[in-house]
Design an enzyme around this catalytic site. Structure first.
Site, PDB file in Angstrom:
ATOM      1  N   ASP A   1       4.511  -6.453  -6.858  1.00  0.00           N
ATOM      2  CA  ASP A   1       3.187  -6.772  -6.324  1.00  0.00           C
ATOM      3  C   ASP A   1       2.609  -5.533  -5.647  1.00  0.00           C
ATOM      4  OD1 ASP A   1       1.228  -7.824  -4.208  1.00  0.00           O
ATOM      5  OD2 ASP A   1       1.661  -9.624  -5.393  1.00  0.00           O
TER       6      ASP A   1
ATOM      7  N   ASN B   1      -9.722  -2.657  -3.274  1.00  0.00           N
ATOM      8  CA  ASN B   1     -10.959  -3.218  -3.821  1.00  0.00           C
ATOM      9  C   ASN B   1     -12.081  -3.168  -2.803  1.00  0.00           C
ATOM     10  OD1 ASN B   1     -10.264  -3.847  -6.446  1.00  0.00           O
ATOM     11  ND2 ASN B   1      -9.465  -5.882  -5.916  1.00  0.00           N
TER      12      ASN B   1
ATOM     13  N   HIS C   1     -14.196  -2.738  -7.191  1.00  0.00           N
ATOM     14  CA  HIS C   1     -13.295  -3.355  -8.179  1.00  0.00           C
ATOM     15  C   HIS C   1     -12.975  -2.455  -9.351  1.00  0.00           C
ATOM     16  CE1 HIS C   1     -14.025  -7.069  -5.942  1.00  0.00           C
ATOM     17  NE2 HIS C   1     -12.914  -7.480  -6.495  1.00  0.00           N
TER      18      HIS C   1
ATOM     19  N   ASP D   1      -9.393  -1.710 -10.734  1.00  0.00           N
ATOM     20  CA  ASP D   1      -8.974  -1.826 -12.139  1.00  0.00           C
ATOM     21  C   ASP D   1      -8.223  -0.577 -12.589  1.00  0.00           C
ATOM     22  OD1 ASP D   1     -11.839  -3.696 -13.505  1.00  0.00           O
ATOM     23  OD2 ASP D   1     -10.109  -4.295 -12.290  1.00  0.00           O
TER      24      ASP D   1
ATOM     25  N   GLU E   1      -2.640  -9.054  -8.917  1.00  0.00           N
ATOM     26  CA  GLU E   1      -2.012  -7.753  -8.709  1.00  0.00           C
ATOM     27  C   GLU E   1      -0.496  -7.869  -8.807  1.00  0.00           C
ATOM     28  OE1 GLU E   1      -3.845  -9.144  -5.905  1.00  0.00           O
ATOM     29  OE2 GLU E   1      -2.677  -8.674  -4.101  1.00  0.00           O
TER      30      GLU E   1
END
Lengths: 324, 133
Positions: free
Chosen positions: A177, A185, A190, A194, A220
């Site tokens: 994770d 973010n 975002h 990404d 994530e």
């Protein structure tokens, strides 16, 4: 493009070969139906075929029929050549699976034009196959990272755990994770987020072997499956994976960002008799421990006590530290 | 003073003129004037047509019209491929006669076919020779 010519009359065959060769085809020529069938059933067979009707061993119609019966191969476009002229025979040829029919003596230019029509059909098939494969990929892979999507990686996990039980090998289940992903973010947007996920997918894929599996499990969260893993080296492998993420900043469209992951590990051999879901649950618990321990670290789930039944949850214990 | 010449020069007949039995020009056009390839085809024709002809002759003697039909069919195919149209017609007639079980007509047609084939022989040989140059 490869083309098969099956014609027992030698002069006809020579003339066809010459004409097709000049037109740019790669000609494979045979003089009987059995050889024609063999050529069409070989690997990477010709997709265009000109078959004379009357031939020794098998006639052109039989060859058509037999090839059409094996439907799981790529399409072969058949043109039957014959001196048989009646409508009945033409219909018979087409119903046996021929795509087109020319009566001798045929005009050479007409033959070539009809072959080109056949090539258009084959191109159509190629486009369809491409589209199907593309859709198949999209249905099974995560769009952003191209890793296995959740549904598929979970199914793969079930299969691999079953297999490892059968083969008495060890499957290592790792949940990874991203640490503080929300703040990436929030701070950078975002798109940058990404970029981080894509780069993480790349690093995870590069850290595992060709027979291991990596999937996107959540926003994530990533699931890594190490197959046929030596249980003793599982902690070291997990640590390598953690390091591959932490050691170098991630290039993003904003700026290079330091990224770390927390890793929770469970070994299938530590949980004999437990379902794949259970083992995944143990890895999840271990991940929770890793987060609690300050993140950017690995935690391995303790083996179940051997006298506990699978359905009886053993008391929650702290997972062990990975040796570095 | 020299006498005027008393002989007339006879032009040799060009081997390229197509006899009625053989549409050689059309064939050459179809083959895009590939004389070497024409030579190859004609060599195959020479061998295979003689074999088929001999087998038909043997079959007529023992009255095996099925074999006669098949060989006539083969010869017809070869001749049509090479645009030897008049000869091909004879072969076709022989094929039909044999198929219909007509031994008399077959016996009559076969020598005609043989004769027509040998009439073409010089020209076939000439083309083969030319292909080799």
């Amino acid at each position: 493009m490869k083309i098969l010519v099956a014609e027992d009359d030698r002069l006809s065959r020579m003339m066809l070969e010459k004409s097709l060769d000049k037109a740019g085809y790669e000609v494979i020529s045979v003089n009987n139906g059995a050889l024609a069938l063999a050529a069409l059933e070989a690997d990477d067979p010709p997709r265009l075929a000109l078959l004379d009707w009357v031939m020794p061993e098998k006639d052109g119609v039989e060859v058509c029929r037999e090839v059409r019966a094996h439907r799981n191969r790529a399409y072969t476009y058949f043109i039957l050549l014959s001196s048989k002229e009646s409508k009945k025979e033409i219909v018979q040829g087409l119903e046996a699976g021929a795509d087109d029919y020319l009566t001798k003596p045929y005009d050479e230019e007409e033959l070539k034009a009809r072959l080109r029509a056949g090539e258009r059909i084959l191109e159509l098939e190629d486009h369809l196959v491409e589209a199907r494969e593309s859709m198949r990929f999209q249905a099974t892979h995560d769009a952003l990272t191209s890793l296995w999507n959740r549904g598929v990686i979970e199914e793969l996990l079930g299969r691999e755990i079953q297999r490892s039980r059968r083969e008495k090998s060890c499957t290592v289940v790792m949940l990874c994770d991203v640490d503080h992903f929300k703040s990436v973010n929030d701070e950078f947007g975002h798109s940058t987020g990404d970029d981080v996920l894509r780069e993480l997918a790349r690093r995870l894929r590069n850290s595992v072997r060709s027979y291991d599996m990596v999937g996107r499990f959540g926003g994530e969260e990533f699931l890594v499956i190490l197959n046929k893993c030596d249980p003793g080296s599982a902690p070291a492998r997990a640590e390598n994976i953690r390091l591959s993420v932490a050691k170098k900043p991630f290039p993003t469209r904003s700026k290079p960002l330091p990224v770390t992951i927390s890793v929770g590990v469970a070994l299938s051999t530590d949980f004999e008799g437990h379902s794949a879901d259970d083992v995944l649950g143990k890895a999840d618990n271990a991940l929770y421990e890793a987060k609690g321990a300050g993140r950017n670290c690995v935690r391995v789930a303790h083996p179940a006590p051997t006298n506990s039944a699978p359905n009886e949850a053993p008391p929650r214990e702290p997972a062990s530290l990975a040796t570095s | 003073m020299r006498d005027k010449p008393v002989t007339t020069v006879v032009e040799p007949q060009s081997p390229r003129s197509s006899s009625p039995a053989w549409n050689l020009q059309e064939l050459l056009t179809n083959l895009e004037d590939d004389r070497a390839f024409l030579g190859e085809l004609l060599e195959v024709y020479l061998r295979d047509s003689q074999t088929s002809l001999q087998e038909a002759k043997d079959a007529i003697v023992r009255k095996d019209l099925t074999v006669v039909e098949r060989r006539a069919h083969t010869l017809k195919g070869m001749m049509r491929n090479l645009m030897m149209n008049a000869v091909a017609q004879l072969a076709s007639d022989l094929e039909t006669a044999a198929r219909e079980g007509n031994a008399d007509d077959s016996s009559r047609l076969l020598p005609q076919l043989e004769r027509a084939m040998s009439e073409l022989l010089p020209e076939v040989d000439a083309q083969i020779a030319e292909a080799r140059t």
